[in-house]
Design an enzyme around this catalytic site. Structure first.
Site, PDB file in Angstrom:
ATOM      1  N   ASN A   1      26.067  -9.713 -23.271  1.00  0.00           N
ATOM      2  CA  ASN A   1      27.135 -10.710 -23.129  1.00  0.00           C
ATOM      3  C   ASN A   1      26.628 -12.144 -23.045  1.00  0.00           C
ATOM      4  OD1 ASN A   1      29.241  -8.865 -23.317  1.00  0.00           O
ATOM      5  ND2 ASN A   1      29.126  -8.373 -21.143  1.00  0.00           N
TER       6      ASN A   1
ATOM      7  N   ASN B   1      27.723 -14.046 -18.653  1.00  0.00           N
ATOM      8  CA  ASN B   1      28.563 -14.071 -19.858  1.00  0.00           C
ATOM      9  C   ASN B   1      29.100 -15.463 -20.187  1.00  0.00           C
ATOM     10  OD1 ASN B   1      30.319 -14.140 -17.727  1.00  0.00           O
ATOM     11  ND2 ASN B   1      31.760 -12.651 -18.565  1.00  0.00           N
TER      12      ASN B   1
ATOM     13  N   PHE C   1      27.799 -17.628 -14.715  1.00  0.00           N
ATOM     14  CA  PHE C   1      27.671 -16.184 -14.833  1.00  0.00           C
ATOM     15  C   PHE C   1      27.013 -15.887 -16.174  1.00  0.00           C
ATOM     16  CE2 PHE C   1      31.057 -16.428 -11.656  1.00  0.00           C
ATOM     17  CZ  PHE C   1      30.508 -15.582 -10.694  1.00  0.00           C
TER      18      PHE C   1
ATOM     19  N   HIS D   1      18.264  -6.992 -15.109  1.00  0.00           N
ATOM     20  CA  HIS D   1      19.077  -7.950 -15.864  1.00  0.00           C
ATOM     21  C   HIS D   1      18.617  -9.390 -15.623  1.00  0.00           C
ATOM     22  CE1 HIS D   1      22.314  -8.033 -18.646  1.00  0.00           C
ATOM     23  NE2 HIS D   1      23.273  -8.424 -17.843  1.00  0.00           N
TER      24      HIS D   1
END
Length: 187
Positions: A112, A66, A64, A20
């Site tokens: 996201n 998102n 973060f 990720h």
């Protein structure tokens, strides 16, 4: 011309080396390739580099994943960069490992970070470089997979793929998205 190149990833040492966080890894490689370095600034780590006649603001958001749109919107406004000169580097489960795809716009594909960027910019018409991480996980194992580290056989191929991603980013800035897609998307 000025560009904002943003690599998406999660903050924290526990996420370093995960699938990720490939966006962070790509922009680190880009900045290292021209001898630049990052400094902590508002909303993230920033590197200011030059590639021929292009000024690149390279961002690793410290929000973060998102909430990445906050950092992207801030730096676009602060540096007065048009959305056409924004490139987001992001992991993509739908592409086989190591496949790189440059796209001028598109959906968030369930990511996201991209979802938040589109929300805050009020458009999905921004460029993204998708880095394929594959999807070799059992049903229900997506979160563990994207937050997992690359296996040794993929790490072995990483330097060559990172070099190619860096070439794509430089070409995006120097030649534009259409020429760059024609040159790199079919390889």
């Amino acid at each position: 011309m000025k560009y904002l190149i943003t690599g998406l990833g999660n903050i924290g040492s526990e996420y370093w080396g995960t699938r990720h966080n490939i966006g962070f890894r790509v922009v680190n490689h880009l900045v290292e390739s021209v001898g630049g370095n990052f400094t902590e600034e508002r909303y993230g780590a920033i590197a200011r580099i030059r590639v021929k006649n292009c000024d690149l603001i390279v961002l690793k958001p410290n929000t973060f994943m998102n909430l990445s749109g906050n950092a992207v919107r801030y730096w676009l406004q602060k540096e007065n960069i048009p959305v056409e000169n924004l490139l987001i580097v992001v992991d993509d489960l739908a592409l086989p490992f190591g496949t790189l795809r440059l796209k001028p716009k598109g959906s968030d594909a369930g990511h996201n970070g991209l979802k938040n960027i589109a929300q805050l910019l009020n458009t999905q018409e921004y460029s993204r470089l998708r880095f394929g991480i594959g999807s070799d996980f059992p049903r229900g194992g997506q979160i563990d997979y994207v937050l997992g580290k690359f296996p040794p056989e993929e790490l072995q191929l990483m330097p060559e793929i990172l070099d190619r991603a860096t070439e794509i980013i430089k070409s995006f800035c120097l030649a534009g998205i259409q020429i760059t897609m024609n040159q790199f998307n079919n390889k």
